[in-house]
Structure formats: structure tokens, C-alpha cells
Design a protein around this motif. Structure first.
Motif, PDB file in Angstrom:
ATOM      1  N   HIS A  92     -45.001 -37.701 -20.838  1.00 33.32           N
ATOM      2  CA  HIS A  92     -43.887 -38.527 -20.350  1.00 33.32           C
ATOM      3  C   HIS A  92     -44.400 -39.446 -19.262  1.00 33.32           C
ATOM      4  CE1 HIS A  92     -39.857 -39.768 -19.207  1.00 33.32           C
ATOM      5  NE2 HIS A  92     -40.144 -39.479 -17.952  1.00 33.32           N
ATOM      6  N   VAL A  93     -43.913 -40.692 -19.268  1.00 34.24           N
ATOM      7  CA  VAL A  93     -44.327 -41.695 -18.291  1.00 34.24           C
ATOM      8  C   VAL A  93     -43.092 -42.264 -17.602  1.00 34.24           C
ATOM      9  CG1 VAL A  93     -45.633 -43.817 -17.915  1.00 34.24           C
ATOM     10  CG2 VAL A  93     -46.209 -42.332 -19.842  1.00 34.24           C
ATOM     11  N   GLY A  94     -43.103 -42.260 -16.279  1.00 33.14           N
ATOM     12  CA  GLY A  94     -41.981 -42.828 -15.535  1.00 33.14           C
ATOM     13  C   GLY A  94     -42.364 -43.114 -14.103  1.00 33.14           C
ATOM     14  N   ASP A  95     -41.514 -43.870 -13.417  1.00 34.21           N
ATOM     15  CA  ASP A  95     -41.840 -44.316 -12.054  1.00 34.21           C
ATOM     16  C   ASP A  95     -41.220 -43.469 -10.964  1.00 34.21           C
ATOM     17  OD1 ASP A  95     -39.293 -46.189 -10.747  1.00 34.21           O
ATOM     18  OD2 ASP A  95     -39.195 -45.534 -12.833  1.00 34.21           O
ATOM     19  N   HIS A  96     -40.335 -42.532 -11.303  1.00 33.68           N
ATOM     20  CA  HIS A  96     -39.624 -41.760 -10.276  1.00 33.68           C
ATOM     21  C   HIS A  96     -40.276 -40.393 -10.112  1.00 33.68           C
ATOM     22  CE1 HIS A  96     -36.375 -39.754  -8.116  1.00 33.68           C
ATOM     23  NE2 HIS A  96     -35.863 -40.948  -7.878  1.00 33.68           N
ATOM     24  N   TYR A  97     -40.638 -40.074  -8.880  1.00 34.05           N
ATOM     25  CA  TYR A  97     -41.381 -38.838  -8.624  1.00 34.05           C
ATOM     26  C   TYR A  97     -40.631 -37.590  -9.090  1.00 34.05           C
ATOM     27  CZ  TYR A  97     -43.456 -34.958  -6.045  1.00 34.05           C
ATOM     28  OH  TYR A  97     -43.999 -33.737  -5.709  1.00 34.05           O
ATOM     29  N   VAL A  98     -39.356 -37.484  -8.716  1.00 33.48           N
ATOM     30  CA  VAL A  98     -38.579 -36.290  -9.067  1.00 33.48           C
ATOM     31  C   VAL A  98     -38.064 -36.370 -10.501  1.00 33.48           C
ATOM     32  CG1 VAL A  98     -36.501 -34.943  -8.554  1.00 33.48           C
ATOM     33  CG2 VAL A  98     -37.929 -35.796  -6.689  1.00 33.48           C
ATOM     34  N   ASN A  99     -37.361 -37.462 -10.817  1.00 31.22           N
ATOM     35  CA  ASN A  99     -36.702 -37.570 -12.130  1.00 31.22           C
ATOM     36  C   ASN A  99     -37.685 -37.594 -13.296  1.00 31.22           C
ATOM     37  OD1 ASN A  99     -34.291 -37.682 -10.771  1.00 31.22           O
ATOM     38  ND2 ASN A  99     -33.942 -39.864 -11.129  1.00 31.22           N
ATOM     39  N   ASP A 100     -38.815 -38.235 -13.091  1.00 33.60           N
ATOM     40  CA  ASP A 100     -39.771 -38.405 -14.180  1.00 33.60           C
ATOM     41  C   ASP A 100     -40.947 -37.432 -14.092  1.00 33.60           C
ATOM     42  OD1 ASP A 100     -38.500 -40.602 -15.563  1.00 33.60           O
ATOM     43  OD2 ASP A 100     -39.036 -41.839 -13.847  1.00 33.60           O
ATOM     44  N   TYR A 101     -41.647 -37.460 -12.976  1.00 32.36           N
ATOM     45  CA  TYR A 101     -42.870 -36.667 -12.884  1.00 32.36           C
ATOM     46  C   TYR A 101     -42.590 -35.171 -12.736  1.00 32.36           C
ATOM     47  CZ  TYR A 101     -47.334 -34.818 -11.346  1.00 32.36           C
ATOM     48  OH  TYR A 101     -48.467 -34.050 -11.245  1.00 32.36           O
ATOM     49  N   VAL A 102     -41.872 -34.820 -11.683  1.00 35.04           N
ATOM     50  CA  VAL A 102     -41.621 -33.392 -11.432  1.00 35.04           C
ATOM     51  C   VAL A 102     -40.802 -32.768 -12.560  1.00 35.04           C
ATOM     52  CG1 VAL A 102     -40.513 -31.734  -9.891  1.00 35.04           C
ATOM     53  CG2 VAL A 102     -41.803 -33.645  -8.935  1.00 35.04           C
ATOM     54  N   ALA A 103     -39.740 -33.447 -12.969  1.00 31.44           N
ATOM     55  CA  ALA A 103     -38.850 -32.888 -13.992  1.00 31.44           C
ATOM     56  C   ALA A 103     -39.559 -32.691 -15.325  1.00 31.44           C
ATOM     57  CB  ALA A 103     -37.636 -33.790 -14.177  1.00 31.44           C
ATOM     58  N   SER A 104     -40.379 -33.654 -15.731  1.00 33.50           N
ATOM     59  CA  SER A 104     -41.080 -33.505 -17.009  1.00 33.50           C
ATOM     60  C   SER A 104     -42.111 -32.385 -16.932  1.00 33.50           C
ATOM     61  CB  SER A 104     -41.742 -34.822 -17.417  1.00 33.50           C
ATOM     62  OG  SER A 104     -42.736 -35.225 -16.505  1.00 33.50           O
ATOM     63  N   ARG A 105     -42.787 -32.262 -15.822  1.00 31.13           N
ATOM     64  CA  ARG A 105     -43.771 -31.192 -15.652  1.00 31.13           C
ATOM     65  C   ARG A 105     -43.097 -29.822 -15.702  1.00 31.13           C
ATOM     66  NH1 ARG A 105     -49.455 -31.822 -15.761  1.00 31.13           N
ATOM     67  NH2 ARG A 105     -49.578 -34.053 -16.196  1.00 31.13           N
ATOM     68  N   LEU A 106     -41.923 -29.710 -15.079  1.00 31.37           N
ATOM     69  CA  LEU A 106     -41.189 -28.444 -15.111  1.00 31.37           C
ATOM     70  C   LEU A 106     -40.724 -28.103 -16.521  1.00 31.37           C
ATOM     71  CD1 LEU A 106     -39.050 -28.681 -11.835  1.00 31.37           C
ATOM     72  CD2 LEU A 106     -41.018 -27.181 -12.279  1.00 31.37           C
ATOM     73  N   ALA A 107     -40.538 -29.129 -17.355  1.00 32.99           N
ATOM     74  CA  ALA A 107     -40.130 -28.901 -18.745  1.00 32.99           C
ATOM     75  C   ALA A 107     -41.317 -28.575 -19.647  1.00 32.99           C
ATOM     76  CB  ALA A 107     -39.402 -30.136 -19.272  1.00 32.99           C
ATOM     77  N   GLY A 108     -42.517 -28.535 -19.065  1.00 32.10           N
ATOM     78  CA  GLY A 108     -43.704 -28.208 -19.838  1.00 32.10           C
ATOM     79  C   GLY A 108     -44.376 -29.407 -20.473  1.00 32.10           C
ATOM     80  N   ILE A 109     -43.920 -30.611 -20.099  1.00 32.80           N
ATOM     81  CA  ILE A 109     -44.445 -31.863 -20.632  1.00 32.80           C
ATOM     82  C   ILE A 109     -45.563 -32.369 -19.720  1.00 32.80           C
ATOM     83  CG2 ILE A 109     -43.831 -34.278 -21.099  1.00 32.80           C
ATOM     84  CD1 ILE A 109     -40.995 -33.295 -21.717  1.00 32.80           C
ATOM     85  N   HIS A 110     -46.483 -33.128 -20.291  1.00 31.38           N
ATOM     86  CA  HIS A 110     -47.562 -33.727 -19.506  1.00 31.38           C
ATOM     87  C   HIS A 110     -47.031 -35.000 -18.833  1.00 31.38           C
ATOM     88  CE1 HIS A 110     -50.471 -30.992 -21.322  1.00 31.38           C
ATOM     89  NE2 HIS A 110     -49.940 -31.300 -22.499  1.00 31.38           N
ATOM     90  N   GLY A 111     -46.552 -34.868 -17.618  1.00 29.30           N
ATOM     91  CA  GLY A 111     -45.949 -35.993 -16.919  1.00 29.30           C
ATOM     92  C   GLY A 111     -46.973 -36.867 -16.223  1.00 29.30           C
ATOM     93  N   PHE A 112     -46.747 -38.187 -16.308  1.00 28.70           N
ATOM     94  CA  PHE A 112     -47.545 -39.166 -15.570  1.00 28.70           C
ATOM     95  C   PHE A 112     -46.610 -39.973 -14.686  1.00 28.70           C
ATOM     96  CE2 PHE A 112     -50.098 -38.306 -19.310  1.00 28.70           C
ATOM     97  CZ  PHE A 112     -51.397 -38.253 -18.816  1.00 28.70           C
ATOM     98  N   LEU A 113     -47.020 -40.187 -13.446  1.00 26.68           N
ATOM     99  CA  LEU A 113     -46.223 -40.973 -12.504  1.00 26.68           C
ATOM    100  C   LEU A 113     -46.776 -42.386 -12.431  1.00 26.68           C
ATOM    101  CD1 LEU A 113     -43.974 -41.095 -10.334  1.00 26.68           C
ATOM    102  CD2 LEU A 113     -45.722 -40.480  -8.653  1.00 26.68           C
TER     103      LEU A 113
END
Length: 244
Positions: free
Chosen positions: A187-208
């Protein structure tokens, strides 16, 4: 061995595109069209007040309270101009209707220069693409107008999902559409909490995506941080190579 990467999910606003001019400028432009003269600073303060109130009282476009994106934004616009002293109900309705329509057109949005090339490059890697966005249901029309819709297999908006980021439920809906385990999704997004942290908590490979390089101090490993979408394909390819 890590699960092979199959999908990339994308945030939209401030990741792939942004509002072309400020909200206050566009509100003032529309006000002038109906004969009102308002200053940008006054409108900006009024909008922030109205938007904050409605986000707090009716989160995620008021879906849980029986509202939708159109009625929610209509209420925000009317409240904004009411705070500026506009009392004529006909004018308020006209301005609200026009602004809601205006923000559904490509002319009010600017696609970042690195967006299309990044989407094409990800597809060239054999990855499928989807959207997870805290947006109302105009998003599909906006992406079509901006020439981006064809890149995505599906869209999940928070209005349609009934829940918004950072709630894990919106990512769960997207993962089900992907039909693969979370570990096969980025997952790719610009918001630290909504995109990066949330996707990582869902088990997704988040990129900020940090275009302004202002995320210093936040616990984001260097390999998870992007200063441009141009950097993403190489990061994904490296991940895919490590899994092969």
C-alpha cells in the motif's frame, strides 16, 4: 519465505493527485460567480471551522447517520458561507450545488508528474492495482476525468465501504477484493497514520510517500519511505526478487 507480492493498493488525494488551487480560492471564485465578494482568509477560516465540525459530528461523510457524500459536502459548504454572513438560502443552495459539481471535474485536480509513470511501471512488473481512499463516491468520475481510472482493477472509497482509514475494516475489504493474503499486498499513501501505520497493522507492506521530506522523527524505516513515486517500482521489484 515471504509471500510473493501480487497487488499494490493506492491512496489518491495527495498521493496521486491534489487539489489544483486552495479550497478557499475555489470557494471565493464560486462566490464571485453568484455576486458575492468574500476574502480568501475569511473563507479559509470559515471552511476550517465548518469542515472540522462536520468531521467530528458526522465522520466519514455521515454514512453512519444516514448521510452521503453529496449531502455532507452540501452541509459543509452552506455552513462555510453562513459563517461568512451569507443568509440567502437560494444562494447557499446554488453555491453548494456548484462546488460539489466543480470538485468532480478534472480542472480542479492536478495529477502529480510521477503518478502515471509509477502506475505503468507497477503494472509492467505484473502487479495488479487497486485504490483504498477516504473519499466520497465522486472518486471514480474524478479518476476517469484525470486519466487514471483504467490503471485500477477496483476502487474502495470510505463512503462506499462505510468505514474510513485508519480503521482496519476498510483494508480488509480491499484485501478480500484482491483475493490474496495481506502479505502479498503493498500500500502506498502520504498519511503516516491512515496509510502507513494502518496498512502495516493490517499485515500489508505499507510505504509512506513523503514528498516534502518532513517525516523525520517518525519511526519509518528508510526502506519504507518514498520521496517520490519514481522510487516505488524499484522497491517493489527488490521485494519481489527476494521472494522468488
Amino acid at each position: 519465505m515471504r509471500a510473493p507480492l501480487r497487488w499494490v493498493l493506492w491512496d489518491v488525494k495527495d498521493t496521486l493527485l491534489r487539489v489544483r488551487s486552495s479550497v478557499s480560492e475555489q470557494y471565493c471564485d464560486e462566490a464571485r460567480r453568484v455576486g458575492l465578494s468574500l476574502g480568501p482568509a475569511e473563507v479559509d477560516a470559515a471552511f476550517r471551522r465548518a469542515y472540522g465540525h462536520h468531521c467530528s459530528r458526522f465522520p466519514n461523510y455521515g454514512v453512519a447517520q444516514g448521510m452521503d457524500g453529496k449531502s455532507w459536502w452540501t452541509a459543509v459548504v452552506k455552513a462555510t458561507f453562513s459563517h461568512c454572513g451569507v443568509r440567502d438560502p437560494v444562494l447557499l443552495t446554488t453555491v453548494a450545488r456548484n462546488l460539489y459539481q466543480n470538485f468532480g471535474h478534472a480542472k480542479n485536480w492536478e495529477v502529480f508528474p510521477d503518478s502515471k509513470s509509477a502506475l505503468v511501471s507497477c503494472t509492467s512488473l505484473g502487479l495488479q492495482l487497486g485504490v483504498v481512499s477516504n473519499f466520497d463516491n465522486r472518486l471514480e468520475a474524478i479518476l476517469c476525468a484525470c486519466g487514471l481510472r483504467a490503471h485500477f482493477d477496483f476502487l474502495v472509497t470510505s463512503e462506499a465501504a462505510g468505514v474510513d482509514k485508519p480503521n482496519a475494516a476498510i483494508f480488509d475489504q480491499a484485501i478480500r477484493k484482491c483475493g490474496v493474503p495481506p502479505g502479498s499486498v503493498a500500500h502506498v499513501g502520504d498519511h503516516y497514520v491512515n496509510d502507513y501505520v494502518a496498512s502495516r497493522l493490517a499485515g500489508i507492506h505499507g510505504f509512506l510517500l513523503d514528498r516534502k521530506n518532513d517525516s523525520d522523527g517518525r519511526p519509518v524505516p528508510r526502506e519504507h519511505r518514498l520521496s517520490s513515486l519514481d522510487e516505488l517500482p524499484a522497491r517493489l521489484k527488490k521485494h519481489m526478487d527476494e521472494c522468488s
